[in-house]
Design an enzyme around this catalytic site. Structure first.
Site, PDB file in Angstrom:
ATOM      1  CG  ASP A  74      -0.310   0.007   2.549  1.00 37.63           C
ATOM      2  OD1 ASP A  74       0.763  -0.616   2.672  1.00 37.63           O
ATOM      3  OD2 ASP A  74      -0.846   0.636   3.473  1.00 37.63           O
ATOM      4  CD  GLU A 141       4.096   0.958   7.161  1.00 41.08           C
ATOM      5  OE1 GLU A 141       4.797   1.276   8.133  1.00 41.08           O
ATOM      6  OE2 GLU A 141       3.822   1.767   6.248  1.00 41.08           O
TER       7      GLU A 141
HETATM    8 ZN   LIG Z   1       6.743   2.181   4.171  1.00 35.95          ZN
END
Ligand SMILES: [Zn+2]
Length: 385
Positions: A74, A141
């Protein structure tokens, strides 16, 4: 299967995996890894009030040691795409530089590790000389990180997976490839100091109890130095980030005053010891006269440290062989998924140069991608030698 890190990185950059969207990035990575002989598992994690997130775990080999590479596909949003000189999701190479959101944070790093692993496997008859290579890749994340690495580690561990060492491919270098390994990160803890008084008219202060006086006193006591650092870390730090009273009335003494703070802490503290320390300071300063309490936000950001030893030495020598530089073992910066991985195995962070991460025109020199691939290749080779 291609072991070209540039081709893999460009394909990944073309996936619009703006957190929390999978954007095709894990589907693509699964195909690349499966073609290289990896067994790939995908799993979606959910939690009330959050977006379901796609995750991937791939492994080749059936024995220990298991060298794990961790990362995330992501990316943060690109902002106004018109401000980019190369479109953020085109994967364009211009002047020997690869542009795109995620080029350094951290699709570039994933591409380099995948290419290094595929190249190593091809040179060794399709499997590791001994042990296993695995990739643990999440799509959560950059956002709240609740349906990502923390759950994925638990999920694969419950299925019998064991990890011996981990390389997390976050952009760890400051100025130039090879200057920094992150071998630890500080923990992070948020709190709110709340002082309760008694509301009243400013002209009749004897009938009121102004909480602002108490708040100022307690803030002063709480923000004293926490420690003077440790062998691997700079001193811990507590910063007040906001004082909130919200009183718009000029002749009113408010009934309550609040102050938010964040603590970045080293390995001399735990969350519990900090809560006790800050609470004690406030209590001492209150002298029984200031009514207060502290609201602590739950935090999953504990301090992590990987002490210098054979694993950091192995990575350092691989980096030195490729770049000619001996990396510094650093513990600076924000939190990362290493805070979760450290509960399973020693982890260090090494990836590209972080300067353009999260910025417009995020980019990585093609030469750096080639070198990082060579570094990961050497790490794998040394690890299984
Ligand atoms: Zn990162």
């Amino acid at each position: 299967m291609t072991a070209d890190p540039i081709a893999i990185a460009r394909d990944l950059l073309r996936c619009r995996s703006v957190t929390p969207d999978e954007g095709g990035a894990l589907v693509y990575l699964q195909r690349v890894l499966e073609q290289g002989g990896f067994t790939v598992r995908r799993t979606v994690f959910t939690e009330p009030g959050t977006t379901p997130i796609d995750n991937l775990y791939a492994r080749i080999g059936t024995t220990q040691p298991n060298l794990m590479f961790a990362g995330h596909t992501d990316v943060v949003p690109p902002g106004d795409e018109k401000t980019w000189s190369h479109p953020p999701f085109a994967g364009e190479v211009a002047g020997d530089v690869l542009y795109g959101r995620g080029a350094v944070d951290m699709k570039g790093g994933i591409a380099c590790f995948a290419a290094a692993a595929l190249d190593y496997l091809a040179a060794n008859g399709g499997k590791p000389k001994q042990g296993s290579i695995s990739l643990l890749i999440t799509g959560d994340e950059e956002s709240i990180a609740v349906n990502g690495t923390i759950k994925l580690l638990k999920w694969v561990a419950e299925r019998g997976e064991k990890f011996d060492h981990c390389v997390l491919g976050e952009p760890s270098n400051v100025e130039v490839l090879g200057d920094t390994i992150k071998a630890g990160r500080r923990g992070s803890l948020n709190g709110v100091l709340v002082v309760t008084g008694k509301q009243g008219h400013v002209a009749y202060p004897d009938r009121a109890d102004n909480p602002v006086r108490g708040l100022v006193k307690l803030i002063t006591a709480i923000q004293a130095p926490l420690d003077d650092g440790s062998a691997q870390f700079d001193p811990s730090n507590l910063e007040f980030t906001s004082i909130d009273i919200g009183n718009k009335t000029v002749n009113l003494i408010p009934g309550e005053a609040r102050a938010r703070f964040n603590i970045r802490f080293n390995d001399r503290h735990t969350q519990d010891s900090l809560k006790r320390l800050v609470g004690q300071r406030a209590q001492d300063a209150a002298e029984g006269r200031v009514r207060f309490h502290i609201e602590w936000e739950p935090s999953n950001a504990d301090v992590f440290i990987t002490k210098p030893g054979p694993f950091t030495d192995l990575a350092s020598s691989a980096i030195a062989e490729v770049t000619g530089r001996t990396p510094k073992l650093s513990t600076t910066g924000g939190t990362s998924d290493a805070r979760f991985i450290k509960d399973y195995c020693p982890v260090l962070e090494f990836g590209l140069v972080g300067q353009t991460m999260h910025a417009v025109d995020e980019c990585a020199p093609v030469a750096d991608l080639v070198k990082l691939t060579a570094i990961y290749r050497r790490i794998i080779e040394k690890y299984f030698a």
